[in-house]
Design a protein around this motif. Sequence first.
Motif, mmCIF file in Angstrom:
data_model
loop_
_atom_site.group_PDB
_atom_site.id
_atom_site.type_symbol
_atom_site.label_atom_id
_atom_site.label_comp_id
_atom_site.label_asym_id
_atom_site.label_seq_id
_atom_site.Cartn_x
_atom_site.Cartn_y
_atom_site.Cartn_z
ATOM 1 N N ASP A 1 -33.751 12.760 33.731
ATOM 2 C CA ASP A 1 -32.567 13.430 33.209
ATOM 3 C C ASP A 1 -32.734 14.929 33.430
ATOM 4 N N PRO A 2 -31.878 15.577 34.229
ATOM 5 C CA PRO A 2 -32.039 17.011 34.476
ATOM 6 C C PRO A 2 -31.925 17.846 33.210
ATOM 7 N N GLY A 3 -31.265 17.322 32.192
ATOM 8 C CA GLY A 3 -31.154 18.036 30.932
ATOM 9 C C GLY A 3 -32.470 18.146 30.190
ATOM 10 N N GLU A 4 -33.448 17.347 30.576
ATOM 11 C CA GLU A 4 -34.757 17.391 29.943
ATOM 12 C C GLU A 4 -35.724 18.332 30.654
ATOM 13 N N VAL A 5 -35.251 19.012 31.684
ATOM 14 C CA VAL A 5 -36.107 19.914 32.455
ATOM 15 C C VAL A 5 -35.977 21.324 31.874
ATOM 16 N N PRO A 6 -37.045 21.840 31.261
ATOM 17 C CA PRO A 6 -36.988 23.180 30.671
ATOM 18 C C PRO A 6 -37.222 24.258 31.741
ATOM 19 N N VAL A 7 -36.226 24.464 32.582
ATOM 20 C CA VAL A 7 -36.378 25.365 33.730
ATOM 21 C C VAL A 7 -36.896 26.749 33.328
ATOM 22 N N PRO A 8 -36.328 27.401 32.312
ATOM 23 C CA PRO A 8 -36.858 28.731 31.966
ATOM 24 C C PRO A 8 -38.326 28.707 31.570
ATOM 25 N N VAL A 9 -38.762 27.665 30.886
ATOM 26 C CA VAL A 9 -40.169 27.544 30.489
ATOM 27 C C VAL A 9 -41.057 27.456 31.730
ATOM 28 N N VAL A 10 -40.655 26.621 32.683
ATOM 29 C CA VAL A 10 -41.452 26.436 33.898
ATOM 30 C C VAL A 10 -41.473 27.722 34.723
ATOM 31 N N LEU A 11 -40.331 28.391 34.853
ATOM 32 C CA LEU A 11 -40.277 29.628 35.636
ATOM 33 C C LEU A 11 -41.097 30.738 34.986
ATOM 34 N N ASP A 12 -41.015 30.854 33.666
ATOM 35 C CA ASP A 12 -41.805 31.874 32.973
ATOM 36 C C ASP A 12 -43.299 31.588 33.121
#
Length: 94
Positions: free
Chosen positions: A19-30
């Motif tokens: 589910d793409p909604g479960e991907v914490p993109v800002p967390v991973v990028l930071d």
Amino acid sequence: MSDTMTSWVASAAAELGLDPGEVPVPVVLDLARDVAHNVLRPGAPVTAYLLGLAVGRGADPVEAGARLAALARAYGGGEEVGPAPGEVRPAPGG
């Protein structure tokens, strides 16, 4: 988040049955930024993979990401003087 990033995450998540909604993109990028700047650039994707393993085993992604980011910020000066023992770097331009 850019349209391209949103589209990529949606496509990659679908490919993996996630589910793409479960991907914490800002967390991973930071996290990737903190590792790249404070530890070593190639450590960023490896650390993101480690985060994924931890999350797959039940860790909270935001909490685990924050712990790893804090570790990276405290790790060192971020200067890459030379390869670490056992590290192989590609030749420039290659």
